[in-house]
Design an enzyme around this catalytic site. Sequence first.
Site, PDB file in Angstrom:
ATOM      1  N   THR A  58       0.858  -0.962   0.043  1.00  0.00           N
ATOM      2  CA  THR A  58       0.112   0.183   0.078  1.00  0.00           C
ATOM      3  C   THR A  58       0.879   1.093   0.111  1.00  0.00           C
ATOM      4  O   THR A  58       1.380   1.841  -1.023  1.00  0.00           O
ATOM      5  CB  THR A  58      -1.182  -0.067   1.134  1.00  0.00           C
ATOM      6  OG1 THR A  58      -0.408  -0.156   2.558  1.00  0.00           O
ATOM      7  CG2 THR A  58      -1.976  -0.961   1.069  1.00  0.00           C
ATOM      8  N   LYS A  91       4.124  -6.959   4.022  1.00  0.00           N
ATOM      9  CA  LYS A  91       3.444  -5.616   3.608  1.00  0.00           C
ATOM     10  C   LYS A  91       3.162  -4.934   4.920  1.00  0.00           C
ATOM     11  O   LYS A  91       2.762  -5.642   5.820  1.00  0.00           O
ATOM     12  CB  LYS A  91       2.177  -5.821   2.953  1.00  0.00           C
ATOM     13  CG  LYS A  91       1.330  -4.708   2.598  1.00  0.00           C
ATOM     14  CD  LYS A  91       0.324  -4.103   3.639  1.00  0.00           C
ATOM     15  CE  LYS A  91      -0.048  -2.774   3.717  1.00  0.00           C
ATOM     16  NZ  LYS A  91      -0.737  -2.355   4.641  1.00  0.00           N
ATOM     17  N   THR A 115       0.011  -3.768  11.007  1.00  0.00           N
ATOM     18  CA  THR A 115      -0.802  -3.644   9.956  1.00  0.00           C
ATOM     19  C   THR A 115       0.066  -4.432   8.849  1.00  0.00           C
ATOM     20  O   THR A 115       0.753  -3.890   8.256  1.00  0.00           O
ATOM     21  CB  THR A 115      -1.012  -2.345   8.966  1.00  0.00           C
ATOM     22  OG1 THR A 115      -1.486  -1.366   9.844  1.00  0.00           O
ATOM     23  CG2 THR A 115      -1.763  -2.578   7.817  1.00  0.00           C
ATOM     24  N   GLU A 159       6.368   4.189   7.455  1.00  0.00           N
ATOM     25  CA  GLU A 159       5.873   5.520   6.704  1.00  0.00           C
ATOM     26  C   GLU A 159       6.848   6.563   7.524  1.00  0.00           C
ATOM     27  O   GLU A 159       6.922   6.792   8.484  1.00  0.00           O
ATOM     28  CB  GLU A 159       4.488   5.724   7.261  1.00  0.00           C
ATOM     29  CG  GLU A 159       3.752   4.950   6.001  1.00  0.00           C
ATOM     30  CD  GLU A 159       2.146   4.786   6.674  1.00  0.00           C
ATOM     31  OE1 GLU A 159       1.152   4.209   5.515  1.00  0.00           O
ATOM     32  OE2 GLU A 159       1.889   5.472   7.540  1.00  0.00           O
ATOM     33  N   ASN A 165      -0.092  10.535   6.554  1.00  0.00           N
ATOM     34  CA  ASN A 165      -1.288  10.089   7.280  1.00  0.00           C
ATOM     35  C   ASN A 165      -2.063  11.349   7.627  1.00  0.00           C
ATOM     36  O   ASN A 165      -3.586  10.743   7.752  1.00  0.00           O
ATOM     37  CB  ASN A 165      -0.878   9.732   8.606  1.00  0.00           C
ATOM     38  CG  ASN A 165      -0.238   8.238   8.190  1.00  0.00           C
ATOM     39  OD1 ASN A 165      -0.968   7.229   7.733  1.00  0.00           O
ATOM     40  ND2 ASN A 165       1.032   8.097   8.664  1.00  0.00           N
ATOM     41  N   SER A 198      -4.829   4.816   3.336  1.00  0.00           N
ATOM     42  CA  SER A 198      -4.158   3.500   2.996  1.00  0.00           C
ATOM     43  C   SER A 198      -4.940   2.525   2.432  1.00  0.00           C
ATOM     44  O   SER A 198      -6.177   2.435   2.716  1.00  0.00           O
ATOM     45  CB  SER A 198      -3.161   3.131   4.107  1.00  0.00           C
ATOM     46  OG  SER A 198      -4.195   2.625   5.347  1.00  0.00           O
TER      47      SER A 198
END
Lengths: 434, 434
Positions: free
Chosen positions: B164, B186, B197, B276, B429, B434
């Site tokens: 993602t 991922k 996640t 991120e 974010n 996402s």
Amino acid sequence: MEFRSRESHREWLQGQAVLPAGFRVGTTRFGFEPMEVPRRATMTLTLLAVDAPTPDFAAVFTRNAFPGAPVLIGRGRLMSPRLGAILVNNKISNVCAPDGVNSSERLCAEVARSLALQREQVLPCSTGVIGWRLPVAAMLAALPEAVNELQGGTILPAAEGIMTTDLYPKVRRVELGGGSIVGIAKGAGMIEPNLATMLVFILTDIAVPRATLRGLLPKVAADTFNAISIDSDTSTSDTVVVLSSGNVQGVTPEAFAEALRTVCGDLAEDVVRNGEGVHHVVKVTVCGAPDAELARAVAKAVVNSPLFQCAVAGNDPNVGRLVCAVGKHLGRHCPGLDVSRCRMAIGGHTVFDRGVFRLDPGLEGDLAEHLKRAEMYRSGPPDEHGVFRPPVSWPVHERSVVVSIDLGTGNASAAVIGADRTHEYISENADYRS
Amino acid sequence: MEFRSRESHREWLQGQAVLPAGFRVGTTRFGFEPMEVPRRATMTLTLLAVDAPTPDFAAVFTRNAFPGAPVLIGRGRLMSPRLGAILVNNKISNVCAPDGVNSSERLCAEVARSLALQREQVLPCSTGVIGWRLPVAAMLAALPEAVNELQGGTILPAAEGIMTTDLYPKVRRVELGGGSIVGIAKGAGMIEPNLATMLVFILTDIAVPRATLRGLLPKVAADTFNAISIDSDTSTSDTVVVLSSGNVQGVTPEAFAEALRTVCGDLAEDVVRNGEGVHHVVKVTVCGAPDAELARAVAKAVVNSPLFQCAVAGNDPNVGRLVCAVGKHLGRHCPGLDVSRCRMAIGGHTVFDRGVFRLDPGLEGDLAEHLKRAEMYRSGPPDEHGVFRPPVSWPVHERSVVVSIDLGTGNASAAVIGADRTHEYISENADYRS
């Protein structure tokens, strides 16, 4: 009230800042060289003095396992028969520094000498960089100026003197029975209860016995200063102190308690609203919980979720992150809880009900509108060093993002105030030493 | 290894991505319109297939109280005698969406029809926006293309298909006994254990009985995927699956366990390194704890402290925030603990010992140097929309910031991997879904 301009805010602040009878404040500012880094720094000393040392005082302190020297000393001061003055410095918090307790005691002794008090009648408080040593010699040299400045009338110089990264002074006042309660607060980062990186000083001329104050303060702090979070970092220096000069008789304990709760609640929200880089204040209420502790923990999990904080910052009604944050906490701490009746709303709009999201493009627009309305400002472009700075230095309004969560499993509830997460917070904390 | 260039990283990746015998992967990408918002989106379907359905598989799932439909289905699939395929989609995570379980089951049925399997032999996995509904019709229309693309040789298309906000695919491989274990992961945000996640798929041609795999995976996951945190947000969709095609005999369970631990440990670190906006990976070790649970919780408190994260981002050795974070956790969760022998070090340099900071300008320089060495890149100026983007799309090195904490009160220890907090995280974010 809704603030509209810098000028109207300033005027309002001056009205809030009227000192109760029996107190004086004085401040002084000076430059020095920290022993730990090769650069100059500036410190403000703030002195709060009671005309006559008072037995009627109370204080609560951080629960951090590595408290500052002033906190260690302060806990001892609760045994003192009377308190006559508080000496506050910003810039260095005197936490776990070599010889930290002696440094603070040395300063208290000098204040006592100047004001004809005993050392045990002086409470020291420090906020700022953790780990550095206080510049005791420079502080002793500056102290006479603060003593010289002592005067009644307004608490505003003290509210400004205790600031670090705060954008504006925080003062709240309630009048009752011919007297008043006036509180000032400092705190912008490292804010999460027990307590926050927060120094709060509350002065009142209303007579309240020591025992009453000491019973009351922890309860009020639990519902106000311990129900906020900006970044989940409980500081090493948090302190809330209340002093009564005892000049005004006849106010009932119940009326006093209610007024104190108002002052503390308003100051707590002020601290969040002026949190580092805060664009949105977020008020989360959790009801239908099996107990109040879980309700508060769930609310904290929401306001401390970095992803939810970022979504709010971007006016993005990313409700998935809200449900994720609630589910993260419940899944970890009470995996057996029946969540099938759980319901969540933002700005009064239901977004999640009985295990299923209720989303459509119309709702999406309503939620985004609610977020935009609560926004205090938007990030401008960073300066030439890549640093983001808030374009305003006062609270342009008092609106909030409102999140309601009904766990559907009990009768307990709790409310917590938090904030979003923005570029200004990163700028402030990736470079600055508070 | 230390990566040096985009090209050498790419070459290394291709070497890691060799598929074990008995597996094929296929992907397809298509556009669609989500039902919840009026804008276009793109989804990739990724199919992982075993040549012959295998009884030897294991999986662990998130503990979030609001798990996605694929997690609910996946828990049931553990009862299936055999597994033949995994269907993964990015963009929408199918969490608490209306009719979510039926949507996923419908897709599984179609995969089963295409590959001559039973529906219960197909495991669905989804990652992406929480709350939205899967575009089932569009997915069904795209599926034949993914089936058509199925081929052996390399797992790289799958590693790319499940991404993602990941900057690059994450693949790790270990060879042993004539076979191999290859894992892909991922996960870039909403990363904190139990699990992250994170979707992780591990394929091996080494024969390992179902019972052995199922005993092993939770233990390995606890020390690897459950020992990382980027933002403390446990996702609703975390899943780790291991499948054995059973082609290669003769590897001992001990050797397999060690190799699996290596693959999972490396992938877990990859997930953090590609988190991120991550500029610095931070490895925190806590020893001298009364129990391993407390050791891990203290390490997590450090890597999840926003203030410490920001200091690391700025190469600012703000050791006060480290001590504050440790003290925050200990003060709240074990206020009686004797912390008088606590010791902390960064990059091997002692900064805190027996209750006192050990700081001087020379040490300050050494610490700053350690932070700078571990930095992967610096934020450039934001684009014309004010958005920060990483200037690199591969890991330029594998260095880390190393933090060691000895609580001095016991013999238990734990290690956690986390990261700093930067403008790129906020940019990602505050706007992106996402």
